[in-house]
Design a protein around this motif. Sequence first.
Motif, PDB file in Angstrom:
ATOM      1  N   TRP A   1      -3.136 -10.189  21.230  1.00 33.61           N
ATOM      2  CA  TRP A   1      -3.661  -8.646  22.107  1.00 33.61           C
ATOM      3  C   TRP A   1      -1.482  -8.300  22.134  1.00 33.61           C
ATOM      4  O   TRP A   1      -1.694  -6.859  22.770  1.00 33.61           O
ATOM      5  CB  TRP A   1      -4.354  -8.186  22.808  1.00 33.61           C
ATOM      6  CG  TRP A   1      -5.859  -8.962  23.124  1.00 33.61           C
ATOM      7  CD1 TRP A   1      -6.676  -9.914  23.223  1.00 33.61           C
ATOM      8  CD2 TRP A   1      -7.021  -8.305  21.402  1.00 33.61           C
ATOM      9  NE1 TRP A   1      -7.871  -9.524  22.633  1.00 33.61           N
ATOM     10  CE2 TRP A   1      -7.852  -9.063  21.617  1.00 33.61           C
ATOM     11  CE3 TRP A   1      -6.441  -7.782  20.555  1.00 33.61           C
ATOM     12  CZ2 TRP A   1      -8.832  -9.106  20.358  1.00 33.61           C
ATOM     13  CZ3 TRP A   1      -6.924  -7.461  19.755  1.00 33.61           C
ATOM     14  CH2 TRP A   1      -8.440  -7.551  19.410  1.00 33.61           C
TER      15      TRP A   1
ATOM     16  N   ASN B   1      -9.085  -3.752  21.506  1.00 31.31           N
ATOM     17  CA  ASN B   1      -9.238  -2.847  20.413  1.00 31.31           C
ATOM     18  C   ASN B   1      -9.290  -1.518  20.982  1.00 31.31           C
ATOM     19  O   ASN B   1     -11.112  -1.380  20.714  1.00 31.31           O
ATOM     20  CB  ASN B   1      -9.478  -2.961  18.781  1.00 31.31           C
ATOM     21  CG  ASN B   1      -7.479  -3.679  18.444  1.00 31.31           C
ATOM     22  OD1 ASN B   1      -6.611  -3.906  18.550  1.00 31.31           O
ATOM     23  ND2 ASN B   1      -8.167  -4.318  17.640  1.00 31.31           N
ATOM     24  N   TRP B   2      -8.809  -0.794  21.883  1.00 32.82           N
ATOM     25  CA  TRP B   2      -9.189   0.504  22.155  1.00 32.82           C
ATOM     26  C   TRP B   2      -8.715   1.717  20.885  1.00 32.82           C
ATOM     27  O   TRP B   2      -7.924   1.560  20.408  1.00 32.82           O
ATOM     28  CB  TRP B   2      -8.992   1.206  23.412  1.00 32.82           C
ATOM     29  CG  TRP B   2      -8.750   0.349  24.392  1.00 32.82           C
ATOM     30  CD1 TRP B   2      -8.896  -1.426  24.871  1.00 32.82           C
ATOM     31  CD2 TRP B   2     -10.083   0.691  25.296  1.00 32.82           C
ATOM     32  NE1 TRP B   2      -9.147  -1.464  25.897  1.00 32.82           N
ATOM     33  CE2 TRP B   2     -10.110  -0.217  26.580  1.00 32.82           C
ATOM     34  CE3 TRP B   2     -10.539   1.628  25.813  1.00 32.82           C
ATOM     35  CZ2 TRP B   2     -10.896  -0.274  27.470  1.00 32.82           C
ATOM     36  CZ3 TRP B   2     -11.416   2.267  26.751  1.00 32.82           C
ATOM     37  CH2 TRP B   2     -11.522   1.089  28.147  1.00 32.82           C
ATOM     38  N   SER B   3      -9.570   2.513  20.843  1.00 31.66           N
ATOM     39  CA  SER B   3      -9.735   3.925  19.435  1.00 31.66           C
ATOM     40  C   SER B   3     -10.027   4.669  19.901  1.00 31.66           C
ATOM     41  O   SER B   3     -11.350   5.135  21.369  1.00 31.66           O
ATOM     42  CB  SER B   3     -10.286   3.257  17.895  1.00 31.66           C
ATOM     43  OG  SER B   3     -11.686   2.986  18.651  1.00 31.66           O
TER      44      SER B   3
ATOM     45  N   THR C   1      -6.102   3.684  17.237  1.00 35.24           N
ATOM     46  CA  THR C   1      -6.437   2.162  17.490  1.00 35.24           C
ATOM     47  C   THR C   1      -5.368   1.826  18.554  1.00 35.24           C
ATOM     48  O   THR C   1      -3.913   1.760  17.774  1.00 35.24           O
ATOM     49  CB  THR C   1      -6.589   1.987  15.964  1.00 35.24           C
ATOM     50  OG1 THR C   1      -7.574   2.176  15.624  1.00 35.24           O
ATOM     51  CG2 THR C   1      -7.196   0.764  16.896  1.00 35.24           C
ATOM     52  N   TYR C   2      -5.278   1.354  19.888  1.00 39.18           N
ATOM     53  CA  TYR C   2      -4.008   0.827  20.221  1.00 39.18           C
ATOM     54  C   TYR C   2      -5.122  -0.505  20.467  1.00 39.18           C
ATOM     55  O   TYR C   2      -6.099  -0.647  21.173  1.00 39.18           O
ATOM     56  CB  TYR C   2      -4.495   1.199  21.454  1.00 39.18           C
ATOM     57  CG  TYR C   2      -4.035   2.737  21.162  1.00 39.18           C
ATOM     58  CD1 TYR C   2      -2.986   3.480  21.052  1.00 39.18           C
ATOM     59  CD2 TYR C   2      -5.635   3.622  21.231  1.00 39.18           C
ATOM     60  CE1 TYR C   2      -2.937   5.427  20.776  1.00 39.18           C
ATOM     61  CE2 TYR C   2      -5.052   5.612  20.796  1.00 39.18           C
ATOM     62  CZ  TYR C   2      -3.803   6.241  20.574  1.00 39.18           C
ATOM     63  OH  TYR C   2      -3.596   6.913  19.826  1.00 39.18           O
ATOM     64  N   ARG C   3      -3.871  -1.834  20.623  1.00 42.41           N
ATOM     65  CA  ARG C   3      -3.862  -2.955  20.967  1.00 42.41           C
ATOM     66  C   ARG C   3      -3.709  -3.253  22.828  1.00 42.41           C
ATOM     67  O   ARG C   3      -2.863  -3.116  23.066  1.00 42.41           O
ATOM     68  CB  ARG C   3      -2.820  -3.715  19.774  1.00 42.41           C
ATOM     69  CG  ARG C   3      -3.049  -5.145  20.457  1.00 42.41           C
ATOM     70  CD  ARG C   3      -2.559  -6.410  19.961  1.00 42.41           C
ATOM     71  NE  ARG C   3      -2.399  -5.857  18.371  1.00 42.41           N
ATOM     72  CZ  ARG C   3      -1.077  -6.504  17.516  1.00 42.41           C
ATOM     73  NH1 ARG C   3      -0.384  -7.594  18.217  1.00 42.41           N
ATOM     74  NH2 ARG C   3      -1.407  -6.719  16.515  1.00 42.41           N
TER      75      ARG C   3
END
Length: 749
Positions: free
Chosen positions: A487, A355-357, A280-282
Motif C-alpha cells: 500500500w 484501496n479507498w475509492s 481510487t487511492y492506495r
Amino acid sequence: MLARTKAMFNLIEQYRNPFDKRESFFPPSLNYLLLSVFISFSLTLTACQESTSTQVSETELNAPPIPESIPAEFVILIDNSRSIRPTEQQLIRETTMLFADMIGLKDRISVLTFGTAAKQVTTTLINTDNDRVKFKDTIKRQLKFNENYSDIRAGIKLLAEQQSILFPTPKAIKVAIVLSDGKLEPKNKKIEQAFQDIQQNIAELDPNIKMYAVVLGDTASNHTIPGLKMTGKQLMAEKVASSSELFFQAKQLDQILDTAITILKKTKGISAFGDNKETTYRIDDTVETMTLIVRKLHVDGTNLATSTEIQLNAPTELENSDLGSAEQYDRESIYRSNDYQYFDLFVISNPRPGNWSVSLSNGKEPSVLNAINSPIDLRSNFKTAYYLNEIAALQAWIADAKSKQISQMSYQIQAHILNAQISGQERNNNTDIYIPLQFDTKTGQYFLIMPSDLTEPLNLNAQAANISIELIAQKFINNDSNSLDPWFIRRSRPLPIIITEPIIQWFTSDSPQLRYPIIDHSIHFGGTLNTNHTDYQQFDVPPKLTLIIEQFDQESNQYQSISNETILPDINEGELVYNFNRNFSEYGNYRYYYQLTGTTKGGEKTIQSRWFNLQINFPWIYAGALIFLILILANIISSLTAKIRGQIQIETDAIPAEFESVRLRPKRAFDSRQIKEVNLGTAHFRINAQRRFFVIKRLRIEMLSGQATIDHLKLQKGKAIQLKTRGNHEMDITHENGHNIHLTMTLHL
C-alpha cells in the motif's frame, strides 16, 4: 603486459654471444636464471605502474533539511467587483471556505477584498475546528461582490501596509493569493500611476512572501489595459506573480477549485497518492488524513451528482496483517460535509490501509480532487539543467515530519523516465526505463549521479536532451525484509531535466604519468570557457575556476587534500582560458576535480566536474630496461677485457722424453701452436678467456683438430668445453706416433 613479456624474450635473444654463434652467451642454467629474474622483475614493476587508484565516491551529498511542521499563513485577495456572475461568486466563496477546511492547526488564513477600495474581511488563526466553522460563517456573510471598479492596486497596497499583522509569525510560510480578471480600474482613472503604485507596493513586501496570481476567465483578462501596453493577464503574470511557477489561469471558473488544491499542496507539502483524475487511492498505515472533494455541480449549472449519490468506499478488511490491526478501525473517523453547493467534502482521519475509492450511484464517473496527508513524504533536491560534462547529485529522501528527521525505514526509490527528447529527434514517450537510486549511508539519502545516470540508459552519447522523470518510493515491510509494503507508494511530480552542451571544457591529463628522480613533474590543468554558450550571459562577471587536488594516503587509506587554488581566466583570442601549472614532487595516486563558480541574478551558480584520477609513478619499466642494458654493457666489457694468465706444462712419454713449460702473459686467447718445444702432432686447440659480469670466469677450450681428453672428458674435433679457472686441469693427447702428451694447465683470468 603480454606484449611487453614477448619484447623481453626478444631482448634476451638479441644479446646472445656476439663472438660465437654456436653457443649461448651464458651457460644454459644461467641463461634461464637471468631470463626468469629479469621477466619477474619487469612484470612486477609494470604491474606497479599499471595499478589503479582506489575507487572513490564521485560526489559528496549535503545533509537534507530537517523535516519539520512549519505553520503557514495565507492571505487571499479577492476581486469583488460586480462583473463576476452570481454562480461564479458562490464558487469563489466555497473555494475560499475550503481553504479553512484544508489547512492545518496553527495555520492562519486572512481574506482581503478589493474593488474601488480594499478592506480586510477576516483574519483567523486555526487552533480548533470551531475556528474553521467561524471562518466559513464569516465568508458566507461578508464576502460580497458589489463593487463597481476593479482596482488591483488597492488590494496590493493594503497587503503591503498590513503585512506585519497578516503575517505575524517570523518562521511561517507566507503565501498571498490574488484572484482577479486582471482589470486595473482606479476610480480616478489614473492607470499609469496605479501601475507604478503596484510595482512599488510589491517591492515593499517581505521577499519571503510568495505571491500567487490566479486569473479568472479568458475574456476580460485578454483586454489591453488602457494606457498600458499589456493585458490584464500579462499584468498578473509578469508583475503580480512572484515567478512564472506561481501564475495560474482558470479559463473556466470550475478550474479555480483545482488551482486552490494545487496551491495548498505546493505550500503544505501535502502528498497526492494519485492524480486528480483518479477515483481510487492506495493508502498506507502512515496516512493521517485523506481529504476528498467530490464535485456536484458545474458553474454552468450542470448537475454531476447529489450528495446522496456520492459513495465513499473503504477497504472491507485489513488485507495485510503486518501493516494494520483492528485498532485502526477504532482510530479511524470520517467527517463529511455537504454544506457546499458545488462539492461534498470528505475528511478521513487515520484511514485503514488499503484501496479507498469514490463512486456515484447514478452511474456517472465522479470528478474528485484529493489531498492525502502523511508525515512520511518523498522529497527531492535537484537542478533543472545539467551540463554533459559536469557531475551533480539528484537527491531524494523520505522525510518524517512527525519525528523531524529522515525516516529510518528501508525504502526502494527509483527514477522512472517518462519521456525523453534528444536534440533533433522525435520525443520518446512512456519509456520502461526505471533507474534505482543509490543509498548514501552517511546522510540517509538516495541519489542519482547526474547527468550520467540518465544519459547512459538512454544511450545519449554526449547529446543534449530534454528528459522528464518521476521518482517512485516504495517501502519494505521492515528493515530486514525484501517484501514491499503493497500500500505504501510515494510519487513525485514530473521533474523536467535539461541535459545541455558543456559551457566549459576541462583540461585533463593522461594517467599514469612518470616522474624522473630529483626532477619535479609539472602538469597543466585548467579549462576553456565557451563565451558563445547561451548560459554564459547568466554570469554577472567572468566566473572563477577552482582546482582541488587530493593525494591518497596509504596509512589512513583515504585521500588528503594537498591543493585548493582558485584563479580568474585569461582572455585568449576571444576565449576565456584558465591555466594551472602544478608541480608534483612525490609519487602516488592523486585525484582532482574542478569547480566553476560565478554570480548570476538568481544567486551563485556552481558547475563541478567529475573526479579525474591521476597517477605519478617512478619510471620503473624504463629504469628496469636501463639497468638491464647496463648489465648487458657491463657483461660485454667484462668479456672484452678478460685475459688469460698462468702457465702450461707439457711433457711426453716418448723416448727421448720431451718437456716444455709455457708461461702465459695476460692475453685474450692461447693457441696451441705457441708450444714450440713439444710436437703435438696433428692436435690443435685454442683456449679463450670468458668472463661474465666480472665474476663468472671460465676457460673455453675448443678442439680445432685431433682429439683430447680433458679432466677425463673426451673432446672431439670441432667441439668445445668450458672449465672453471680454479685449480689445475689435466689434458691428454695421443700422438699419431703412439706416445702420450700430457698437459697440466694452471690458468687464471
